[in-house]
Design a protein around this motif. Structure first.
Motif, mmCIF file in Angstrom:
data_model
loop_
_atom_site.group_PDB
_atom_site.id
_atom_site.type_symbol
_atom_site.label_atom_id
_atom_site.label_comp_id
_atom_site.label_asym_id
_atom_site.label_seq_id
_atom_site.Cartn_x
_atom_site.Cartn_y
_atom_site.Cartn_z
ATOM 1 N N MET A 2 0.841 -1.196 0.000
ATOM 2 C CA MET A 2 0.000 0.000 0.000
ATOM 3 C C MET A 2 0.879 1.250 0.000
ATOM 4 O O MET A 2 1.846 1.322 0.752
ATOM 5 N N ILE A 3 0.490 2.210 -0.831
ATOM 6 C CA ILE A 3 1.181 3.496 -0.897
ATOM 7 C C ILE A 3 0.132 4.597 -0.915
ATOM 8 O O ILE A 3 -0.823 4.532 -1.699
ATOM 9 N N VAL A 4 0.292 5.604 -0.053
ATOM 10 C CA VAL A 4 -0.564 6.784 -0.077
ATOM 11 C C VAL A 4 0.251 7.902 -0.711
ATOM 12 O O VAL A 4 1.405 8.126 -0.351
ATOM 13 N N ARG A 5 -0.353 8.591 -1.673
ATOM 14 C CA ARG A 5 0.318 9.668 -2.388
ATOM 15 C C ARG A 5 -0.723 10.674 -2.855
ATOM 16 O O ARG A 5 -1.921 10.418 -2.761
ATOM 17 N N LEU A 6 -0.255 11.793 -3.385
ATOM 18 C CA LEU A 6 -1.168 12.784 -3.940
ATOM 19 C C LEU A 6 -1.656 12.331 -5.312
ATOM 20 O O LEU A 6 -0.939 11.633 -6.046
ATOM 21 N N ALA A 7 -2.863 12.738 -5.652
ATOM 22 C CA ALA A 7 -3.462 12.365 -6.936
ATOM 23 C C ALA A 7 -2.790 13.115 -8.084
ATOM 24 O O ALA A 7 -2.164 14.154 -7.883
ATOM 25 N N ARG A 8 -2.965 12.564 -9.279
ATOM 26 C CA ARG A 8 -2.539 13.222 -10.512
ATOM 27 C C ARG A 8 -3.794 13.608 -11.291
ATOM 28 O O ARG A 8 -4.818 12.917 -11.224
ATOM 29 N N GLU A 9 -3.717 14.681 -12.028
ATOM 30 C CA GLU A 9 -4.875 15.184 -12.764
ATOM 31 C C GLU A 9 -5.442 14.141 -13.724
ATOM 32 O O GLU A 9 -6.669 14.021 -13.864
ATOM 33 N N ASP A 10 -4.598 13.352 -14.347
ATOM 34 C CA ASP A 10 -5.071 12.364 -15.319
ATOM 35 C C ASP A 10 -5.810 11.191 -14.671
ATOM 36 O O ASP A 10 -6.404 10.364 -15.367
#
Length: 169
Positions: A2-10
């Motif tokens: 599991m990895i939590v990260r910021l979203a990307r626009e695409d």
């Protein structure tokens, strides 16, 4: 993994689909999800297109499995959606922990969430993570053409846990 990260626009369409799938499960028995599906989908897309940069996502083995947001970048968690097929695997807990850390780092003392009163699964989830019911309200929902009860839940952040066996002198 599991990895939590910021979203990307695409990722907006994929995130909207996850939100829609989880929303349909959450409103089951409360509203006619099929008749509201298109409006809900457009709402998710609109929100994500305008706020994607403030959305956290969780990946499970390289696949986006959920997302969460604080719409106004305050202590209120506006969204936490996990794809129903992978719920109850710790993804929501990891995403919530990340959100709580962001809220606390931003200087807020508490995290707050609202859900409809019949969303027993969400209420159990948040209670399990230390949230307590802080409000109950009823408001007319025009899209449902009826009153809907909502529950507000709150968790104080950064306080040390007090155990029953601790003694204070």
């Amino acid at each position: 993994m599991m990895i939590v990260r910021l979203a990307r626009e695409d990722e907006t369409p994929a995130l909207a689909a996850i939100g829609l799938n989880a929303w349909e499960k959450a409103v089951s028995g409360v509203a006619d999800a099929q008749s509201m599906r298109r409006v809900a989908e457009l709402s998710f897309l609109s929100f994500l297109r305008s706020k994607w940069f403030s959305v956290s996502v969780i990946e499970n083995s390289g696949t986006v499995a959920g997302w969460a947001a604080r719409e106004d970048n305050d202590g209120m968690i506006s969204d936490l959606w996990i794809e129903p097929s992978v719920q109850r695997n710790g993804l929501g807990s990891s995403l919530l922990a990340d959100l709580e850390h962001r809220i606390q780092t931003a200087g807020f003392e508490a995290a707050v969430i609202r859900t409809h009163a019949q969303n027993a699964q969400a209420i159990r989830f948040f209670r399990k993570h230390g949230y307590a019911i802080s409000s109950l309200s009823t408001a007319y929902a025009p899209k449902l053409d009826r009153d809907v009860e909502s529950i507000g839940m709150r968790k104080m952040l950064g306080e040390p846990a007090v155990h029953q066996d601790q003694q204070w002198f």
